[in-house]
Design an enzyme around this catalytic site. Structure first.
Site, PDB file in Angstrom:
ATOM      1  N   SER A  12       4.451   3.614   1.832  1.00  0.00           N
ATOM      2  CA  SER A  12       3.606   2.516   1.351  1.00  0.00           C
ATOM      3  C   SER A  12       4.498   1.464   0.720  1.00  0.00           C
ATOM      4  O   SER A  12       5.586   1.779   0.211  1.00  0.00           O
ATOM      5  CB  SER A  12       2.612   3.043   0.305  1.00  0.00           C
ATOM      6  OG  SER A  12       1.923   1.969  -0.330  1.00  0.00           O
TER       7      SER A  12
ATOM      8  N   TYR B  48       1.279   7.980  -7.400  1.00  0.00           N
ATOM      9  CA  TYR B  48       1.298   7.488  -6.022  1.00  0.00           C
ATOM     10  C   TYR B  48       2.612   6.765  -5.718  1.00  0.00           C
ATOM     11  O   TYR B  48       3.258   7.013  -4.692  1.00  0.00           O
ATOM     12  CB  TYR B  48       0.113   6.555  -5.792  1.00  0.00           C
ATOM     13  CG  TYR B  48      -0.108   6.176  -4.352  1.00  0.00           C
ATOM     14  CD1 TYR B  48      -0.781   7.039  -3.490  1.00  0.00           C
ATOM     15  CD2 TYR B  48       0.334   4.963  -3.844  1.00  0.00           C
ATOM     16  CE1 TYR B  48      -0.997   6.702  -2.164  1.00  0.00           C
ATOM     17  CE2 TYR B  48       0.119   4.616  -2.514  1.00  0.00           C
ATOM     18  CZ  TYR B  48      -0.544   5.492  -1.681  1.00  0.00           C
ATOM     19  OH  TYR B  48      -0.745   5.149  -0.361  1.00  0.00           O
TER      20      TYR B  48
END
Length: 244
Positions: free
Chosen positions: A137, A150
């Site tokens: 990501s 995350y």
């Protein structure tokens, strides 16, 4: 006539994972769909032409289940040429309130699962000279508040990707795709400003990520590419943004 190439895609019951599977089936691959959401996974499996996919319910954050999924994939199709490690979750909470169990759960799913899968898949992938693609990501490089677990997991995945590329080459190539804002099912209507803020002029589509994965899996097109991170974000991480 040679048999179709086979890849395993985790997190394949919806969103980017399901889109990657559709792209690869369209490219002529057979795909093993892996997800812990068994009911959703079954519905996705039914949407593919017969014989092109096989679904396996597994929680790849668990080492034993990850290993079983890899072995079952090879058993069902007789070979394994690719691995797409896409499964991921997010827990958003102020760092003072982020529980150890939630931190561990995110790291186990988003980062450690790739290690578990590769540890079992490596010998199979070496047989034909395979390819691994991880889905990280842009959160590996930029953050919003309260996303420590995350961001850490995705940053670790980028680093794990280049480490694996060095360890497993030259027989196995390993690359990473880092999506930015990708419109998946469940989004409400996007505003004009959502698109306009992107240097590319629009929010990303699942197909944008799927096509990048397709390229990286295919040794005929990307045989000289390994250890790389492909950022698919419409240019947002290259854009300076300051309050005026």
């Amino acid at each position: 006539m040679s048999s179709p190439r086979v890849t395993l895609v985790t997190g394949a019951a919806q969103g980017i994972g399901a889109g990657i599977a559709r792209q690869l089936v369209g490219d002529g691959w057979q795909v093993c769909l892996v997800d812990r959401a068994e009911e959703k996974l079954g519905r996705v499996e039914e949407s593919f032409p017969a014989g092109t996919v096989a679904a396996m319910a597994a929680d790849v954050s668990d080492p034993a289940q990850a290993a079983r999924a890899v072995e079952e994939a090879r058993s069902r199709f007789g070979r394994l040429d690719g691995l797409v490690s896409n499964a991921g979750i997010m827990v958003s909470a102020p760092v003072e309130q982020l529980s150890t169990s939630d931190w561990d759960r995110v790291l186990a799913t988003n980062l450690s699962a790739t290690f578990h899968l590769v540890r079992t898949a490596a010998n199979h992938l070496r047989e034909g000279g395979g390819s691994i693609v991880t889905i990280a990501s842009t959160r590996a490089h930029m953050s919003e508040p309260d996303t420590e677990a995350y961001a850490a997991s995705k940053g670790g995945l980028v680093a794990l990707t280049h480490a694996l590329a060095i360890s497993l080459g030259p027989r196995i190539r390993v690359n990473c795709v880092s999506p930015g804002w990708i419109e998946t099912e469940g989004y409400g209507e996007l505003r004009p400003v959502d698109h306009a803020q992107h240097p590319a002029g629009r929010v990303g589509k699942v197909a944008d990520v799927a096509q990048a994965v397709s390229f990286l899996l295919d040794g005929d097109r990307s045989g000289f590419v390994t250890g790389s991170e492909f950022v698919v974000d419409g240019g947002m991480t290259r854009k300076m943004i300051y309050a005026e």
